[in-house]
Design an enzyme around this catalytic site. Sequence first.
Site, PDB file in Angstrom:
ATOM      1  N   VAL A 183      -5.514  37.768   6.354  1.00  0.00           N
ATOM      2  CA  VAL A 183      -4.212  37.163   6.652  1.00  0.00           C
ATOM      3  C   VAL A 183      -3.688  36.386   5.440  1.00  0.00           C
ATOM      4  O   VAL A 183      -2.503  36.477   5.096  1.00  0.00           O
ATOM      5  CB  VAL A 183      -4.294  36.241   7.888  1.00  0.00           C
ATOM      6  CG1 VAL A 183      -2.924  35.636   8.186  1.00  0.00           C
ATOM      7  CG2 VAL A 183      -4.795  37.020   9.101  1.00  0.00           C
ATOM      8  N   GLY A 208      -0.482  39.141  16.271  1.00  0.00           N
ATOM      9  CA  GLY A 208      -0.056  39.381  14.887  1.00  0.00           C
ATOM     10  C   GLY A 208       1.425  39.228  14.643  1.00  0.00           C
ATOM     11  O   GLY A 208       1.978  38.133  14.781  1.00  0.00           O
ATOM     12  N   GLY A 228      -3.553  43.007  11.020  1.00  0.00           N
ATOM     13  CA  GLY A 228      -3.227  43.530   9.697  1.00  0.00           C
ATOM     14  C   GLY A 228      -2.666  42.429   8.826  1.00  0.00           C
ATOM     15  O   GLY A 228      -2.042  41.493   9.309  1.00  0.00           O
ATOM     16  N   GLY A 281     -12.564  50.890   9.726  1.00  0.00           N
ATOM     17  CA  GLY A 281     -12.228  49.479   9.575  1.00  0.00           C
ATOM     18  C   GLY A 281     -11.412  48.935  10.733  1.00  0.00           C
ATOM     19  O   GLY A 281     -10.921  47.816  10.685  1.00  0.00           O
ATOM     20  N   LYS A 286      -6.579  34.992  23.564  1.00  0.00           N
ATOM     21  CA  LYS A 286      -5.134  35.180  23.450  1.00  0.00           C
ATOM     22  C   LYS A 286      -4.441  34.951  24.790  1.00  0.00           C
ATOM     23  O   LYS A 286      -3.362  34.360  24.844  1.00  0.00           O
ATOM     24  CB  LYS A 286      -4.842  36.582  22.905  1.00  0.00           C
ATOM     25  CG  LYS A 286      -5.258  36.728  21.436  1.00  0.00           C
ATOM     26  CD  LYS A 286      -5.281  38.184  21.009  1.00  0.00           C
ATOM     27  CE  LYS A 286      -5.614  38.320  19.525  1.00  0.00           C
ATOM     28  NZ  LYS A 286      -5.886  39.733  19.147  1.00  0.00           N
TER      29      LYS A 286
END
Lengths: 433, 433
Positions: free
Chosen positions: B14, B134, B302, B187, B205
């Site tokens: 991040v 994200g 990501g 990954g 979350k």
Amino acid sequence: MKKVKIALLGLGNVGRGVYIILHQNKEEIMKRSGYEIEISKILVRDLNKNRGVEVPEDILTTDFEEILNDDSIKLVVEVMGGIEPAREYMLRAMEAKKHIVTANKMLLATEGDEVFEKAEEMGVMFQYEASVAGGIPIINGINENLTANKVNELYGIVNGTTNYILSKMELEQLDFDSVLQEAKEKGYAEADPTSDIEGYDAQYKLAILASLAFGTKVDINDVYREGITKIKPIDMKYASDFGMSIKLLAIAKDDNGRIELRVHPTMIPETHPLANVYDSFNAIFINGNAVGDLMFYGRGAGDLPTGSAVVSDIISILRKNIEVENQNPIIRNNLWEKQVKNIDEVESRYYIRVTVEDKPGVLGQITTIFGSNRVSLKSVIQKGRKNDESHEVALVLITHKTKEALINDSIEKLYDLRTVKDIENIIRIEDFN
Amino acid sequence: MKKVKIALLGLGNVGRGVYIILHQNKEEIMKRSGYEIEISKILVRDLNKNRGVEVPEDILTTDFEEILNDDSIKLVVEVMGGIEPAREYMLRAMEAKKHIVTANKMLLATEGDEVFEKAEEMGVMFQYEASVAGGIPIINGINENLTANKVNELYGIVNGTTNYILSKMELEQLDFDSVLQEAKEKGYAEADPTSDIEGYDAQYKLAILASLAFGTKVDINDVYREGITKIKPIDMKYASDFGMSIKLLAIAKDDNGRIELRVHPTMIPETHPLANVYDSFNAIFINGNAVGDLMFYGRGAGDLPTGSAVVSDIISILRKNIEVENQNPIIRNNLWEKQVKNIDEVESRYYIRVTVEDKPGVLGQITTIFGSNRVSLKSVIQKGRKNDESHEVALVLITHKTKEALINDSIEKLYDLRTVKDIENIIRIEDFN
């Protein structure tokens, strides 16, 4: 608990939603805004009209001056729609230092500069989440949450009426006219549906969205527009055969500072999230250079969904310190000058359906024309005759990506062929890559 | 142009995204925030590690005190993750009057109170959009744009790894272990994938989202949790036969002040927008009493998508007047006390797959057990033997809506039947109504 007085201009569909929400969710709204909100005046044209909601008679007025001259009213909610007198009322309310919440897409898309500038000049807050896509928080989404991004592309299903019609045509194999008729009966389409089915409504909304996404002024006349009236069940059928759906998309792309703005029926892969947006739902799909693909989906119209956006704007204003005069809100991000591409320059793939004479050599003539215009065909499908007496067959051509000008050139030449009876339809294809 | 100095704590995935975005979109960010942002320090553990991005050596430090004691640093971005030392560093940075942006779901879900209270006490701004899903602006979506609503229900696909695995299993008829192995190689899954596949990540979350949506404190231990390891290709096959998809859903419902909080594999109608969320994409579907159904879809992880959320939080803070000390930001809306239902009290439909002896009367025994527990069966499917030698058959039961306690009771009694070889799987079904 602090108290604040607000006024509504208009008590139609959206106004009713705002009124209901402010009462029904009063406790939530008080706690979240820090204010007890009193609707102290509602401007209407006819005091005696039935509005589907119980409103105390003494707060209704037909006289805007009553609202304007009441200094205790700090915030005006414009939900009357249309250009005039909405524009005049908003400007005068701002001059009287009242904050504004509006749902008026037409005004913002065409005369937005004037009202934005007035808000900046007077230091009042101006919010307009409800102007595009009803309850979907796309305006704040772009203005507040995508600020780290260069927006590359935006694709919106922003008109519920046309999405309802196209969904019905696709899922139930019905024709446009009969679905439109049904939509009118159910109240999904207006008596005069022109603004929806010819794409004007989507054009307004795209002008607003693109101006925010790209940080530039957008002239409504620069938005290319086509409606959905030419879509036939047979086009839906072919689309399905190709693994596609047909949607009325509002498309904005930024190609290194040169932008595309267009509203038209579009074939999209049926696996794309936008293809699964059915009925009167709206959705906006955005690609940003940091966030990647992002989609907002929800109700684009209706009293409560649109009211939800209006009331969240009211709360947003109240959460700032409205007791302070001369706010310095960021109302627009018109930061760049961008050039708008003419539709001729746009690149796309195309679906072209033609009716031709059933003669040897016709296919060769047609492919030669496209070839000589440097339009490469991805596939050509010829369907058999309708019946034995018919001497005509349907031909469906799918092109590779090419400039629209080259398609138009080719089409013109096709018309010159005696063997080509009609160009039935041309639909742009979007592959999202 | 005003200038502001910020520091990053952490330069992993991040952190790299934040660094890249602040440089790549510098012009956009300057214009939108009103500030030229300088990353003046980055806290790392190892000065010499290759991080996949070029960073000037002199801004890297292993000493947090350097950042803490630098009064010119106004804003600290915590992207190191985990509880300690992130918690300590954030608390101390706030005591030094630095504003905070964090992406730390684990900390907020478990020790959120302490950091929120510190922010309020010190009058600093505290933003955490990147902590859930994200790049999807769901935190601000709830906190800023749904304020006019009572949220009734929230359903999230908030873990990309499990959605990738389930998508592959569904679309390519693969088994869990082989897809997990492939996800590790690509990954998409970590070497130790427990937090993802057992639902812990989604649990964190959901605790954050539910606390915002319902305006209440949520104890992470009140969130029921089940992972996806028990899902077999045959379950995917049956789901498909029933017109359903299997997704790991994070579900929160408010039933008149009594709330449900649960993370588990769920069968949902394949026509529902959440069913079309594939691969590592995330989506959050919300029903509010004004806005109706709303969905946010995008990249849940990501470097750049998560960085997009972090940087938009930075810009959001800079747009407020950071030169003013003692801000009074609305950091939480923990306004109500709500009681959490035990999972036993939850109502759902259920898919139950059992292996039974292939003998006359078995079906009757089983349906009698459910009947005596007041569980009504919607359908029962019996598949033939695997082969001639097998004396076992698969039985799939779909129940009508019922309390989970009654299902558990029934299952216990099934185990007592000698003819029941195994209860292979139980999956909750969500109909969204």
